[in-house]
Design a protein around this motif. Structure first.
Motif, PDB file in Angstrom:
ATOM      1  N   PHE A 429       0.716  -1.206  -0.021  1.00 43.04           N
ATOM      2  CA  PHE A 429      -0.034  -0.130   0.093  1.00 43.04           C
ATOM      3  C   PHE A 429       0.734   1.079   0.061  1.00 43.04           C
ATOM      4  O   PHE A 429       0.578   2.229  -0.715  1.00 43.04           O
ATOM      5  CB  PHE A 429      -0.981   0.010   1.152  1.00 43.04           C
ATOM      6  CG  PHE A 429      -1.884  -1.130   1.149  1.00 43.04           C
ATOM      7  CD1 PHE A 429      -2.964  -0.746   0.449  1.00 43.04           C
ATOM      8  CD2 PHE A 429      -1.730  -2.214   1.904  1.00 43.04           C
ATOM      9  CE1 PHE A 429      -4.111  -1.898   0.585  1.00 43.04           C
ATOM     10  CE2 PHE A 429      -2.723  -3.180   1.784  1.00 43.04           C
ATOM     11  CZ  PHE A 429      -3.942  -3.103   1.044  1.00 43.04           C
ATOM     12  N   VAL A 430       2.233   1.207   0.732  1.00 47.33           N
ATOM     13  CA  VAL A 430       2.840   2.229   0.793  1.00 47.33           C
ATOM     14  C   VAL A 430       3.654   2.494  -0.655  1.00 47.33           C
ATOM     15  O   VAL A 430       3.543   3.711  -1.057  1.00 47.33           O
ATOM     16  CB  VAL A 430       4.140   1.910   1.665  1.00 47.33           C
ATOM     17  CG1 VAL A 430       5.046   3.193   1.698  1.00 47.33           C
ATOM     18  CG2 VAL A 430       3.577   1.955   3.267  1.00 47.33           C
ATOM     19  N   ASP A 431       3.844   1.440  -1.382  1.00 45.39           N
ATOM     20  CA  ASP A 431       4.365   1.663  -2.856  1.00 45.39           C
ATOM     21  C   ASP A 431       3.348   2.234  -3.787  1.00 45.39           C
ATOM     22  O   ASP A 431       3.704   3.044  -4.601  1.00 45.39           O
ATOM     23  CB  ASP A 431       4.754   0.203  -3.440  1.00 45.39           C
ATOM     24  CG  ASP A 431       5.852  -0.366  -2.923  1.00 45.39           C
ATOM     25  OD1 ASP A 431       6.621   0.378  -2.234  1.00 45.39           O
ATOM     26  OD2 ASP A 431       6.233  -1.492  -2.881  1.00 45.39           O
ATOM     27  N   ILE A 432       1.936   1.781  -3.533  1.00 46.02           N
ATOM     28  CA  ILE A 432       0.881   2.268  -4.386  1.00 46.02           C
ATOM     29  C   ILE A 432       0.906   3.926  -3.936  1.00 46.02           C
ATOM     30  O   ILE A 432       0.615   4.780  -5.044  1.00 46.02           O
ATOM     31  CB  ILE A 432      -0.456   1.670  -3.868  1.00 46.02           C
ATOM     32  CG1 ILE A 432      -0.302   0.119  -4.415  1.00 46.02           C
ATOM     33  CG2 ILE A 432      -1.624   2.546  -4.715  1.00 46.02           C
ATOM     34  CD1 ILE A 432      -1.494  -0.681  -4.091  1.00 46.02           C
ATOM     35  N   LEU A 433       0.769   4.284  -3.002  1.00 42.68           N
ATOM     36  CA  LEU A 433       0.618   5.714  -2.589  1.00 42.68           C
ATOM     37  C   LEU A 433       1.837   6.540  -3.068  1.00 42.68           C
ATOM     38  O   LEU A 433       1.707   7.465  -3.727  1.00 42.68           O
ATOM     39  CB  LEU A 433       0.644   5.747  -0.996  1.00 42.68           C
ATOM     40  CG  LEU A 433      -0.802   5.274  -0.462  1.00 42.68           C
ATOM     41  CD1 LEU A 433      -0.550   5.735   1.248  1.00 42.68           C
ATOM     42  CD2 LEU A 433      -1.868   6.336  -0.837  1.00 42.68           C
ATOM     43  N   ALA A 434       2.948   5.941  -3.025  1.00 44.70           N
ATOM     44  CA  ALA A 434       4.255   6.420  -3.648  1.00 44.70           C
ATOM     45  C   ALA A 434       4.130   6.697  -5.116  1.00 44.70           C
ATOM     46  O   ALA A 434       4.491   7.736  -5.504  1.00 44.70           O
ATOM     47  CB  ALA A 434       5.488   5.719  -3.223  1.00 44.70           C
ATOM     48  N   GLY A 435       3.492   5.601  -5.785  1.00 42.36           N
ATOM     49  CA  GLY A 435       3.483   5.619  -7.138  1.00 42.36           C
ATOM     50  C   GLY A 435       2.406   6.701  -7.546  1.00 42.36           C
ATOM     51  O   GLY A 435       2.616   7.338  -8.405  1.00 42.36           O
ATOM     52  N   MET A 436       1.453   6.724  -6.800  1.00 38.97           N
ATOM     53  CA  MET A 436       0.362   7.799  -7.151  1.00 38.97           C
ATOM     54  C   MET A 436       0.653   9.423  -6.948  1.00 38.97           C
ATOM     55  O   MET A 436       0.377  10.146  -7.786  1.00 38.97           O
ATOM     56  CB  MET A 436      -0.936   7.560  -6.358  1.00 38.97           C
ATOM     57  CG  MET A 436      -1.637   6.213  -6.601  1.00 38.97           C
ATOM     58  SD  MET A 436      -3.234   5.787  -5.724  1.00 38.97           S
ATOM     59  CE  MET A 436      -4.231   6.902  -6.411  1.00 38.97           C
TER      60      MET A 436
END
Length: 701
Positions: A429-436
């Protein structure tokens, strides 16, 4: 990010440090402010960027009026532009957002959001502009010009100012480009309160399609796909002659899927590939040139093509999938030819590949990141086979990618028989937030560029500049189609030196592509409109490596610790093969898989005759590739061995025979164009046999 995780001792400390500085180097080149997590500015920017990404995903699920979407899209871009990009690249402005930065961000938000907020009222009184409308329009244009200067540099803002001045001062222009002019009210309304200017088609494509693909690429990168592609390329190609250079080309091609910028591509992959190329024997300038040549090619590669494919489809009124199908053969011919050039350079230098023990294991490397290929192939399947809309296909691929990002860390822990902790579950989820957040930041230059380019497009529709330019080019070229194309190529290169690829394409597609088509028809050349659009697109991309500006060359030279001008010159020499392709598919549209057009309306995609026979497609691709091999050998001066002057010149002869067989057929007494192919191949085989005999003779002495 680090490569060769299973063998960390194989990479030098210098390379590790360079890897850690990749993002900082890119931010520095693009002039961005960078804040740590301890600063409130970091959280403010992150929240706004995340909100932008969520908005773009929301409008796919709940479609909204396109004009409102464009307005909100630009609002986010304007806020972030002034928060992230400083007025001047000096410590005083870089280290903190000053009060005037917040003021300008607020003004940018208000002027961009004005259209969305008052949309219903404005739609009820088209053309009936109030004083407030005009004031907001003037402020909006001024603040957009400043945002463009900060984010993109001076070039595009100056071009926009030039066109605005031309709109207002039409009666005072030289006779050749004179027009009746436009009042301030008419100009302000046209540029700001209609969909002909700032909020026109380019910004609409940016908001509707491009953001989702940039977000997809950013999520792929945060998931670890960039590292995977670099590792995979080295595991497959590193052991061969000139292996690091060949791996750099593959890695850059894959990175092109994630990045719409040749500069970002160069910095991301070049941090790893350039030091390895130098280690195996490439000169610093050569190593930088190979990386920048591969990175520029990354923007030509379907399916994204530096975001221009979406705008091209919109301009031409054709399916996005048809654009990438047309672009396929020229892009891949150029891509594979760069491999050949690197191979020839390695032969000339007597280079070897990396040792097997210095490379990651092929199968293990492939399997470690095979899941990254799933969303990419899913995206291509939904686009090309199912023919979903670009927005729908990208959205579905993003959802699939997010699921993979959530489960990949727990699954790896499970395979390693490690305890699956809360932190491991949350890491996805952290990776997703960083990607967004990263995806939104990456969109700022594209959104600002398309809005500014809308001013150029709006000027053309307001003043009829297209017809004026048609007369100017026709006068300069004196009706000669070759001169017309050379002028268009030169203009694209010059503009491209200071413009992002997408903005350069929009400007050139609006200005010169229609001129090329009209003058070509006047000279008896009925070509599909996409040939002219790809023509200017190719030369706009080549500007990234063309001296004296060549921003991607400067980026590569910085990593290679080489002279940027020499790096740019060598990179441009490598890319000359790409420069001849637009001329070839202009005179032979079959390279774009189009065999004919409607004589009454060659610009209408519905009247184009597409080549669908697999055998015909294979013949076109193979012969084009052979022709490109021949041209590359001419450029490098090497084949089996170093060429003599005569052999080098002879390598030019097969090029038109392989690329333009039907043109050759009209000038030479040959029964059909297949004979043209045979003649070209026979010349190459003849040179091969002569060189083989010479090498054998020299070896026996």
């Amino acid at each position: 990010m680090a490569i060769y995780e299973e063998k960390p001792h194989k990479i030098s400390q210098l390379e590790v440090e360079e890897a850690n500085e990749t993002e900082a180097r890119l931010n520095e080149m693009e002039g961005q402010r960078v804040f740590g997590r301890e600063h409130y500015e970091f959280w403010l920017i992150s929240i706004i960027a995340l909100a932008w990404s969520l908005f773009q995903l929301y409008i796919v699920v709940e479609p909204t009026n396109s004009t409102i979407v464009r307005s909100v899209h630009l609002s986010f871009a304007m806020i972030l532009a002034f928060l992230i990009y400083p007025m001047i690249r000096k410590p005083y402005f870089l280290l903190k957002i000053r009060w005037f930065g917040y003021t300008l961000a607020t003004i940018g938000l208000v002027t961009a959001a004005y259209i969305a907020y008052f949309y219903e009222e404005l739609s009820l009184r088209p053309g009936d502009y109030t004083s407030l409308d005009i004031v907001m329009a003037v402020i909006a244009v001024i603040i957009l010009l400043e945002a463009g200067r900060r984010v993109l540099g001076l070039a595009l803002s100056i071009i926009a100012i030039f066109f605005l001045a031309y709109d207002l001062l039409g009666p005072y222009m030289p006779e050749l480009i004179i027009h009746k002019g436009a009042s301030l009210n008419k100009l302000a309304g046209h540029m700001y309160l209609t969909t002909e200017g700032i909020f026109g088609v380019p910004l609409g494509v940016s908001a509707g399609f491009v953001f989702l693909f940039v977000l997809f690429g950013s999520l792929l990168d945060k998931a670890g796909a960039g590292e995977y592609f670099i590792n995979l390329a080295f595991s497959m190609l590193g052991k061969y002659r000139g292996g690091p250079a060949k791996a750099a080309i593959v890695a850059s091609g894959f990175t092109g899927i994630m990045s719409g910028s040749s500069i970002a591509n160069t910095v991301t992959t070049g941090t790893f590939t350039i030091p390895l190329m130098k280690r195996t024997g490439f000169r610093p300038e050569q190593a930088g040139a190979v990386e920048v040549a591969g990175s520029t090619i990354g923007q030509l590669m379907p399916p994204i093509m530096g975001a221009a494919a979406f705008i091209m489809a919109e301009f031409l009124g054709m399916a996005y999938t048809d654009v990438i199908i047309s672009a396929f053969i020229p892009a891949f011919v150029s891509y594979f030819a760069l491999f050949y050039i690197v191979h020839l350079e390695a032969l000339k230098l007597g280079l070897k590949g990396l040792k097997k023990e210095d490379l990651p294991e092929k199968l293990k490397t492939f399997l470690q990141g095979i899941h990254y290929l799933i969303p990419i192939f899913f995206l291509l399947y939904t686009l090309v086979v199912l023919r979903q809309s670009a927005a729908s296909a990208a959205f579905n691929a993003i959802m699939l990618l997010m699921i993979l990002m959530i489960v990949q860390h727990p699954f790896r822990a499970f395979l390693a028989k490690e305890k699956i902790t809360k932190d491991i579950w949350l890491s996805g989820f952290v990776d997703i937030l960083a990607g967004m957040i990263s995806g939104a930041k990456n969109m700022i230059p594209i959104a600002i560029a398309t809005a500014l380019a809308g001013i150029v497009v709006g000027s053309i529709t307001l003043t009829g500049l297209g017809q004026v330019l048609l007369d100017v080019v026709e006068t300069l070229a004196d009706g000669n189609i070759f001169a017309i194309l050379l002028l268009a190529a030169l203009i694209s290169l010059i503009l491209g030196m200071g413009l992002p690829t997408t903005a350069n394409y929009i400007v050139m597609a609006s200005l010169t592509a229609p001129v090329i088509l009209t003058l070509a028809a006047d000279n008896g050349f009925l070509i599909p409109a996409i040939a002219a659009h790809l023509f200017v697109f190719y030369f706009g991309i080549l500007a990234d490596v063309t001296p004296p500006v060549g921003l991607a060359a400067y980026a590569a030279a910085g990593i290679a610790k080489a002279d940027p001008i020499k790096t740019g010159i060598i990179g441009f020499m490598y890319n000359i093969r790409t420069a001849i392709l637009p001329f070839m598919f202009f005179f032979n549209p079959e390279l774009l898989l189009i065999s004919g057009v409607d004589p009454l309306n060659p610009s209408d995609p519905h009247g184009w005759i597409w080549i669908t026979n697999p055998i015909d497609i294979a013949v076109i691709f193979t012969t084009a590739f052979i022709g490109m091999i021949s041209f590359s050998s001419f450029m490098i001066g090497y084949f089996v061995t170093k060429t003599t002057l005569l052999e080098r010149l002879l390598f030019l002869v097969p090029v038109p025979f392989m690329f333009l067989p039907k043109v050759i057929e009209t000038y030479l007494p040959i029964p059909n164009h297949y004979i043209s192919y045979l003649i070209g191949i026979a010349i190459i085989v003849g040179i091969y046999l002569v060189q083989k005999r010479r090498v054998k003779k020299e070896a026996s002495i």
